[in-house]
Design a protein around this motif. Structure first.
Motif, mmCIF file in Angstrom:
data_model
loop_
_atom_site.group_PDB
_atom_site.id
_atom_site.type_symbol
_atom_site.label_atom_id
_atom_site.label_comp_id
_atom_site.label_asym_id
_atom_site.label_seq_id
_atom_site.Cartn_x
_atom_site.Cartn_y
_atom_site.Cartn_z
ATOM 1 N N ASP A 56 -60.824 -64.557 -31.562
ATOM 2 C CA ASP A 56 -59.918 -64.382 -30.424
ATOM 3 C C ASP A 56 -60.148 -65.412 -29.317
ATOM 4 O O ASP A 56 -59.662 -65.245 -28.195
ATOM 5 N N TYR A 57 -60.897 -66.463 -29.646
ATOM 6 C CA TYR A 57 -61.181 -67.502 -28.649
ATOM 7 C C TYR A 57 -60.710 -68.853 -29.155
ATOM 8 O O TYR A 57 -60.889 -69.204 -30.320
ATOM 9 N N TYR A 58 -60.109 -69.633 -28.252
ATOM 10 C CA TYR A 58 -59.672 -70.987 -28.603
ATOM 11 C C TYR A 58 -60.033 -71.918 -27.452
ATOM 12 O O TYR A 58 -59.842 -71.595 -26.271
ATOM 13 N N PHE A 77 -52.608 -70.509 -32.517
ATOM 14 C CA PHE A 77 -53.500 -69.472 -32.000
ATOM 15 C C PHE A 77 -52.719 -68.380 -31.276
ATOM 16 O O PHE A 77 -53.037 -67.187 -31.389
ATOM 17 N N THR A 78 -51.693 -68.774 -30.524
ATOM 18 C CA THR A 78 -50.942 -67.797 -29.731
ATOM 19 C C THR A 78 -49.932 -66.997 -30.556
ATOM 20 O O THR A 78 -49.394 -65.998 -30.069
ATOM 21 N N PRO A 82 -54.404 -60.307 -31.154
ATOM 22 C CA PRO A 82 -55.871 -60.298 -31.163
ATOM 23 C C PRO A 82 -56.437 -59.598 -32.402
ATOM 24 O O PRO A 82 -55.882 -58.600 -32.856
ATOM 25 N N CYS A 87 -57.090 -58.722 -25.835
ATOM 26 C CA CYS A 87 -56.378 -59.981 -25.632
ATOM 27 C C CYS A 87 -57.185 -61.145 -26.179
ATOM 28 O O CYS A 87 -58.388 -61.045 -26.400
ATOM 29 N N LYS A 88 -56.483 -62.222 -26.409
ATOM 30 C CA LYS A 88 -57.119 -63.473 -26.786
ATOM 31 C C LYS A 88 -57.356 -64.305 -25.518
ATOM 32 O O LYS A 88 -56.717 -64.068 -24.487
ATOM 33 N N HIS A 115 -50.225 -61.591 -24.959
ATOM 34 C CA HIS A 115 -51.493 -61.148 -25.533
ATOM 35 C C HIS A 115 -52.590 -62.206 -25.383
ATOM 36 O O HIS A 115 -53.683 -62.055 -25.912
ATOM 37 N N VAL A 116 -52.272 -63.294 -24.646
ATOM 38 C CA VAL A 116 -53.240 -64.384 -24.469
ATOM 39 C C VAL A 116 -53.487 -64.634 -22.977
ATOM 40 O O VAL A 116 -52.551 -64.731 -22.184
#
Length: 284
Positions: A56-58, A77-78, A82, A87-88, A115-116
């Protein structure tokens, strides 16, 4: 973490939830990226060392310029919800993005990836339309009392100007620190030959001149260190009016030299040599 107290107060307002966009501003080496990784790892309840592998991390961070094509991973990623939490989180080095890449990022923010959560790291420039969508948090220089608690070269503390990351980087450059200290001492003593020798402008075998060896960024650090050292001398009461007048003249030349070097545009080793020449003329 070592942070300015006012910065700490602003950071306490950060809330982890999708759709939020934060802009962490401040100079390089002041701790923005380190703090972002630290607080995100804490939010995900994982070790910071494992953060880059967390689903969930970028993170998009580079010393080189990033174009539109470099954002493809962020877009992917988006697209997905998650995997582990509510959330991411995406951390982006906004300074590295071209104008086109920033426009692409703006579209992503406008489309509303609810969600990001986005955290943008900024040193100097970002589109106003992006800035207007962000909650801005300024990373201010760390107070000198806190910097004094760091173990390491005292010259590095003087030259870090409240930036812990820069302090640690400078501690690994002992030769650079010694060169800067010797050059400053030479200026304060109006020792023309020592100035030239310290900056390696008197040609010696196997020694590059200061500017060629360290480049513009480190030359700016030395100039700021020199300005501070001169101001410290001028703040002391001195019965020697002639020396004080000479120091004031040197201070003006150094300030103009700093502004000339720091205000963008091309700046070459010849420009630096010309500045040192003016300095030496005053020190005769």
């Amino acid at each position: 973490m070592l942070l300015n107290e006012k910065t700490k107060q602003m950071l306490r307002s950060m809330q982890f939830s999708g759709g939020r966009v934060y802009l962490l501003c401040g100079g390089k080496g002041i701790g923005r990226m380190t703090y972002a990784r630290y607080v995100i790892a804490d939010y995900f309840n994982i070790q910071m060392e494992t953060l880059l592998d967390y689903p969930d991390y970028y993170e998009l961070h580079s010393e080189k310029t990033l174009g539109v094509g470099d954002l493809s991973g962020l877009w992917t990623f988006t697209e997905y919800m998650p995997a582990c939490g509510a959330c991411k989180v995406a951390v982006i080095d906004a300074d590295a993005l071209t104008d086109e890449a920033q426009a692409s990022l703006l579209k992503l923010l406008e489309d509303g990836a609810t969600h990001v959560m986005f955290i943008l790291i900024l040193n100097c420039r970002v589109l106003d339309t992006i800035r207007s969508r962000c909650r801005e948090i300024s990373f201010l220089p760390v107070e000198s009392v806190k910097m004094d608690t760091l173990a390491g070269n005292p010259i590095a503390k003087d030259m870090a100007f409240g930036k812990p990351g820069l302090f640690y980087a400078l501690c690994e450059k002992e030769t650079f620190l010694l060169t800067c200290k010797n050059a400053v001492d030479a200026v304060l003593k109006f020792d023309r030959l020592r100035i030239l020798q310290s900056l390696h402008l008197v040609k010696e075998k196997d020694k590059e001149a200061f500017f060629e060896c360290y480049g513009k960024g480190y030359a700016l650090l030395w100039l700021r260190y020199l300005m501070d050292s001169i101001q410290n001398e001028l703040s002391k009461e001195s019965p020697d009016a002639e020396r004080t007048k000479k120091l004031q003249q040197v201070a003006r030349v150094v300030e103009i030299g700093y502004l000339r070097m720091s205000t963008g545009g091309s700046y070459s080793k010849n420009d630096f040599f010309e500045f040192v020449h003016k300095l030496c003329v005053l020190c005769m």
